[in-house]
Design an enzyme around this catalytic site. Structure first.
Site, mmCIF file in Angstrom:
data_model
loop_
_atom_site.group_PDB
_atom_site.id
_atom_site.type_symbol
_atom_site.label_atom_id
_atom_site.label_comp_id
_atom_site.label_asym_id
_atom_site.label_seq_id
_atom_site.Cartn_x
_atom_site.Cartn_y
_atom_site.Cartn_z
ATOM 1 N N ILE A 49 46.715 28.138 51.191
ATOM 2 C CA ILE A 49 47.942 27.926 50.433
ATOM 3 C C ILE A 49 47.802 28.622 49.088
ATOM 4 O O ILE A 49 46.907 28.315 48.307
ATOM 5 C CB ILE A 49 48.219 26.416 50.226
ATOM 6 C CG1 ILE A 49 48.243 25.671 51.570
ATOM 7 C CG2 ILE A 49 49.502 26.209 49.430
ATOM 8 C CD1 ILE A 49 49.301 26.144 52.546
ATOM 9 N N GLU A 50 48.694 29.564 48.848
ATOM 10 C CA GLU A 50 48.745 30.275 47.562
ATOM 11 C C GLU A 50 49.943 29.719 46.802
ATOM 12 O O GLU A 50 51.051 29.654 47.322
ATOM 13 C CB GLU A 50 48.920 31.770 47.805
ATOM 14 C CG GLU A 50 49.065 32.593 46.538
ATOM 15 C CD GLU A 50 49.260 34.079 46.828
ATOM 16 O OE1 GLU A 50 49.509 34.825 45.866
ATOM 17 O OE2 GLU A 50 49.197 34.496 47.999
ATOM 18 N N ILE A 51 49.703 29.320 45.565
ATOM 19 C CA ILE A 51 50.789 28.855 44.695
ATOM 20 C C ILE A 51 50.885 29.892 43.582
ATOM 21 O O ILE A 51 49.952 30.069 42.798
ATOM 22 C CB ILE A 51 50.507 27.453 44.127
ATOM 23 C CG1 ILE A 51 50.246 26.474 45.284
ATOM 24 C CG2 ILE A 51 51.685 26.985 43.270
ATOM 25 C CD1 ILE A 51 49.685 25.144 44.837
ATOM 26 N N SER A 106 48.280 33.682 40.711
ATOM 27 C CA SER A 106 48.165 32.805 41.872
ATOM 28 C C SER A 106 46.947 31.902 41.811
ATOM 29 O O SER A 106 45.911 32.260 41.248
ATOM 30 C CB SER A 106 48.074 33.640 43.152
ATOM 31 O OG SER A 106 49.275 34.348 43.360
#
Length: 130
Positions: free
Chosen positions: A123-125, A112
């Site tokens: 916001i975690e991608i 992440s």
């Protein structure tokens, strides 16, 4: 009969500026901007889900008690590898607050990268590709 849900259909984010937020999610995360319903409400669509953007000063929405901009933590997944995510965020001039770091997603291990949207939401991608 046991009651269960199938999936998350949509969520609502309270934002300070719908235009700014919609533009950020489109530019940074590739979401599509849609206008819908009365008063040309704004939504962001991706995959089979959407995010409705609720202006903090607009009445007439049924929403969480005390909903405020910048109080959400959201995790989105992508098929990209983390080094490509880092390149993209850097090109978009988005500050990475943490990552790449190993985490556990709904389907298992992910890598992440964290940033913040214009309202300060975390916001975690995440990538299952590593």
């Amino acid at each position: 009969m046991r009651f269960t849900v199938d999936r998350l259909d949509h969520l609502v984010l309270t934002v300070r500026n719908t235009t700014l937020s919609a533009s950020w999610y489109q530019r940074v995360l590739g979401m599509d901007i849609e206008e819908y319903g009365r008063n040309n409400r704004i939504a962001l669509s991706f995959g089979g889900q959407k995010i409705n953007l609720r202006p903090e000063t607009e009445n007439g929405w049924t929403s969480a008690e005390g909903a405020q901009p910048g109080t959400s933590d959201l995790c989105f997944t992508t098929a990209l590898q983390c080094h490509d995510i880092v390149k993209h965020l850097t090109a978009c001039k988005v500050e990475i607050t943490e990552g790449p770091v190993p985490r556990i997603g709904a389907l298992g291990p992910v890598t992440s990268i964290y940033c913040r949207d214009p309202d300060g939401n975390l916001i975690e991608i995440a990538s299952y590709q590593g």
